[in-house]
Design a protein around this motif. Structure first.
Motif, mmCIF file in Angstrom:
data_model
loop_
_atom_site.group_PDB
_atom_site.id
_atom_site.type_symbol
_atom_site.label_atom_id
_atom_site.label_comp_id
_atom_site.label_asym_id
_atom_site.label_seq_id
_atom_site.Cartn_x
_atom_site.Cartn_y
_atom_site.Cartn_z
ATOM 1 N N MET A 1 0.832 -1.204 0.000
ATOM 2 C CA MET A 1 0.000 0.000 0.000
ATOM 3 C C MET A 1 0.869 1.257 0.000
ATOM 4 S SD MET A 1 -3.127 -0.991 2.572
ATOM 5 C CE MET A 1 -3.813 0.648 2.362
ATOM 6 N N ALA A 2 1.966 1.217 0.758
ATOM 7 C CA ALA A 2 2.851 2.384 0.795
ATOM 8 C C ALA A 2 3.484 2.631 -0.566
ATOM 9 C CB ALA A 2 3.938 2.180 1.858
ATOM 10 N N GLN A 3 3.952 1.563 -1.221
ATOM 11 C CA GLN A 3 4.537 1.712 -2.549
ATOM 12 C C GLN A 3 3.504 2.205 -3.556
ATOM 13 O OE1 GLN A 3 6.099 -2.238 -3.120
ATOM 14 N NE2 GLN A 3 8.132 -1.704 -2.338
ATOM 15 N N ASP A 4 2.282 1.693 -3.462
ATOM 16 C CA ASP A 4 1.232 2.129 -4.375
ATOM 17 C C ASP A 4 0.966 3.620 -4.229
ATOM 18 O OD1 ASP A 4 -1.116 1.461 -6.232
ATOM 19 O OD2 ASP A 4 -2.115 2.414 -4.534
ATOM 20 N N PHE A 5 0.913 4.117 -3.000
ATOM 21 C CA PHE A 5 0.662 5.545 -2.786
ATOM 22 C C PHE A 5 1.823 6.381 -3.303
ATOM 23 C CE2 PHE A 5 1.218 9.317 -0.078
ATOM 24 C CZ PHE A 5 0.039 9.986 -0.379
ATOM 25 N N ILE A 6 3.055 5.972 -2.984
ATOM 26 C CA ILE A 6 4.221 6.764 -3.393
ATOM 27 C C ILE A 6 4.376 6.769 -4.915
ATOM 28 C CG2 ILE A 6 6.741 6.852 -3.308
ATOM 29 C CD1 ILE A 6 6.535 5.779 -0.440
ATOM 30 N N VAL A 7 4.215 5.605 -5.525
ATOM 31 C CA VAL A 7 4.449 5.498 -6.966
ATOM 32 C C VAL A 7 3.318 6.136 -7.750
ATOM 33 C CG1 VAL A 7 4.596 3.862 -8.883
ATOM 34 C CG2 VAL A 7 5.926 3.476 -6.808
ATOM 35 N N ASN A 8 2.079 5.724 -7.502
ATOM 36 C CA ASN A 8 0.958 6.125 -8.355
ATOM 37 C C ASN A 8 0.382 7.493 -8.024
ATOM 38 O OD1 ASN A 8 0.840 3.721 -9.980
ATOM 39 N ND2 ASN A 8 -0.014 2.656 -8.209
ATOM 40 N N GLU A 9 0.510 7.912 -6.779
ATOM 41 C CA GLU A 9 -0.092 9.194 -6.402
ATOM 42 C C GLU A 9 0.923 10.328 -6.323
ATOM 43 O OE1 GLU A 9 -3.290 9.681 -6.205
ATOM 44 O OE2 GLU A 9 -3.677 7.561 -6.633
ATOM 45 N N LEU A 10 2.144 10.028 -5.893
ATOM 46 C CA LEU A 10 3.116 11.097 -5.687
ATOM 47 C C LEU A 10 4.089 11.262 -6.852
ATOM 48 C CD1 LEU A 10 4.023 10.639 -1.899
ATOM 49 C CD2 LEU A 10 2.328 12.164 -2.937
ATOM 50 N N ARG A 11 4.653 10.168 -7.340
ATOM 51 C CA ARG A 11 5.757 10.282 -8.294
ATOM 52 C C ARG A 11 5.350 10.076 -9.740
ATOM 53 N NH1 ARG A 11 10.400 6.949 -4.854
ATOM 54 N NH2 ARG A 11 10.407 8.359 -3.025
ATOM 55 N N LEU A 12 4.375 9.221 -10.012
ATOM 56 C CA LEU A 12 3.969 8.978 -11.396
ATOM 57 C C LEU A 12 3.476 10.241 -12.095
ATOM 58 C CD1 LEU A 12 3.531 7.038 -13.744
ATOM 59 C CD2 LEU A 12 1.301 6.446 -12.747
ATOM 60 N N PRO A 13 2.618 11.077 -11.468
ATOM 61 C CA PRO A 13 2.195 12.308 -12.163
ATOM 62 C C PRO A 13 3.361 13.213 -12.531
ATOM 63 C CG PRO A 13 0.800 11.878 -10.266
ATOM 64 C CD PRO A 13 1.943 10.917 -10.171
ATOM 65 N N ARG A 14 4.345 13.338 -11.633
ATOM 66 C CA ARG A 14 5.513 14.171 -11.935
ATOM 67 C C ARG A 14 6.248 13.652 -13.161
ATOM 68 N NH1 ARG A 14 9.829 16.562 -8.173
ATOM 69 N NH2 ARG A 14 11.681 16.721 -9.481
ATOM 70 N N VAL A 15 6.439 12.326 -13.238
ATOM 71 C CA VAL A 15 7.153 11.741 -14.369
ATOM 72 C C VAL A 15 6.342 11.902 -15.654
ATOM 73 C CG1 VAL A 15 7.994 9.571 -15.330
ATOM 74 C CG2 VAL A 15 8.481 10.156 -12.952
ATOM 75 N N LEU A 16 5.038 11.710 -15.589
ATOM 76 C CA LEU A 16 4.210 11.882 -16.788
ATOM 77 C C LEU A 16 4.238 13.320 -17.287
ATOM 78 C CD1 LEU A 16 1.089 9.685 -15.918
ATOM 79 C CD2 LEU A 16 2.930 9.172 -17.531
ATOM 80 N N VAL A 17 4.202 14.281 -16.357
ATOM 81 C CA VAL A 17 4.334 15.679 -16.776
ATOM 82 C C VAL A 17 5.682 15.903 -17.449
ATOM 83 C CG1 VAL A 17 4.536 18.061 -15.948
ATOM 84 C CG2 VAL A 17 2.730 16.593 -15.064
ATOM 85 N N GLY A 18 6.748 15.317 -16.892
ATOM 86 C CA GLY A 18 8.065 15.457 -17.502
ATOM 87 C C GLY A 18 8.116 14.869 -18.899
ATOM 88 N N LEU A 19 7.549 13.685 -19.083
ATOM 89 C CA LEU A 19 7.529 13.065 -20.414
ATOM 90 C C LEU A 19 6.739 13.912 -21.405
ATOM 91 C CD1 LEU A 19 6.977 9.314 -19.464
ATOM 92 C CD2 LEU A 19 9.049 10.307 -20.450
ATOM 93 N N LEU A 20 5.568 14.381 -20.989
ATOM 94 C CA LEU A 20 4.722 15.160 -21.899
ATOM 95 C C LEU A 20 5.351 16.515 -22.227
ATOM 96 C CD1 LEU A 20 1.220 14.371 -20.356
ATOM 97 C CD2 LEU A 20 2.040 13.652 -22.604
#
Length: 348
Positions: A65-84
């Motif tokens: 659950m901790a990994q899911d929150f950190i990856v999908n809620e905190l860090r994934l949006p930042r990386v997707l914004v960077g890619l886009l």
């Protein structure tokens, strides 16, 4: 090295044909792989490090659950914004350089990034607007700057060097306007504005991902629908006319798309410097292919920005820099090398 024009022509029984450059295809796939691999590494980077295996497992629904929150809620949006943002800037840079037929024809150089910054600063300093208003101001400022530069560069058509020169003048004027706005701002607004002007992916979430993704989903098909006309424009207006290309209409549509891509990327992450200048040229040097190399330029921009953000977090110890600082340092050196090269070649 001069760009290669060799390739493989694929034909179907229905008469459809497509020219494929094997080297360009391989380079494009490698750039995609690098961008995605660096995305996984960046997601795992932070105060709570996560191994690449766990990152991939979490992205596909596994993990704690901790990994899911950190990856999908905190860090994934930042990386997707960077890619886009990187892909949008790389694509916009390739469009401007092809339209102007000039390696300096980049949103960084011709003032569109400064125009978007001026719109955002106006909202921050004069109206104390929130993040949504700042993003809207950046888009409006970029579009108005694009219209003004196009109108001033028009003289029975838009010549590449005239477009670049007008854009450089507009960039200088807008830089002065931005400096004036900063001097008029209160200390909290000035601090906020300076942080935004640096260009950063810090604090980016899903509210920045979806608008930029929608803009890219609309504009990328428009750009690739005019890719053949853009390739003809690189040979000159007369040749393009002779080949049946509606030159001014094609140029206007592609410039408008490039301006909107630049303004939207700036609205999402601030004016990240030099990605639009460097990515298309590195992509062309790797593919050695004639033409604008739109897809390789987009993936090169995405990979560059993600790699720069990783370097901003890891390469300076405890001091995490905004990604715009890293791209500015690297891009500034590349620009100096490019100017020296162009001067030795007698093109400037």
């Amino acid at each position: 090295m001069p760009p290669r024009t060799r390739g493989v022509t694929l034909r179907t029984r229905g008469g459809f044909s497509m020219r494929l450059d094997p080297r360009g295809a391989v380079v494009g796939l490698l750039l995609i792989a690098v961008a995605l691999a660096m995305s996984v590494v960046l997601i795992g980077t932070g105060d709570f490090p996560i191994t690449p295996d766990d990152v991939v497992r979490t992205l596909f629904g596994g993990g704690t659950m901790a990994q899911d929150f950190i990856v999908n809620e905190l860090r994934l949006p930042r990386v997707l914004v960077g890619l886009l943002v990187g892909a949008a800037l790389g694509l916009a840079g390739a469009l401007f350089q092809s339209i102007s037929r000039n390696p300096l024809g980049s949103p960084d150089v011709v003032g569109f990034g400064q125009g978007a910054a001026a719109g955002a600063l106006t909202v921050i300093v004069l109206f104390n607007g929130g993040p949504t208003a700042v993003a809207a101001g950046a888009v409006v400022g970029g579009v108005l700057t694009g219209l003004a530069v196009y109108a001033l560069a028009w003289r029975q058509g838009v010549h590449g060097y005239r477009l670049v020169l007008v854009g450089i003048g507009a960039s200088a004027m807008l830089s002065a306007v931005n400096g004036y706005l900063l001097t008029k701002a209160d200390l909290p607004d000035a601090t906020r504005a300076v942080v935004w002007l640096t260009g950063s992916l810090n604090g980016r979430d899903w509210t920045q991902v979806w608008p930029l993704a929608c803009v890219c989903a609309v504009l990328v098909p428009v750009v690739f629908g005019h890719a053949r006309g853009l390739r003809m424009l690189e040979m000159g207006d007369d040749s393009a006319y002779a080949l049946g290309v509606r030159v001014e209409r094609t140029r206007l549509v592609l410039m408008g798309s490039a301006v909107l891509l630049t303004a939207s990327a700036t609205a999402a992450a601030g004016p990240v410097a030099f990605v639009a200048l460097v990515a298309p040229q590195l992509a062309r040097r790797l593919t050695r292919s004639a033409g604008p190399n739109l897809l390789p330029a987009a993936w090169m921009g995405a990979g560059l920005l993600i790699s720069a953000d990783w370097a901003a977090q890891r390469a300076f110890g405890a001091d995490q820099l905004p990604v715009g600082v890293v791209t500015g340092m690297l891009g500034g050196g590349y620009l100096l090398w490019l100017l020296v090269t162009e001067r030795k070649a007698g093109r400037i």
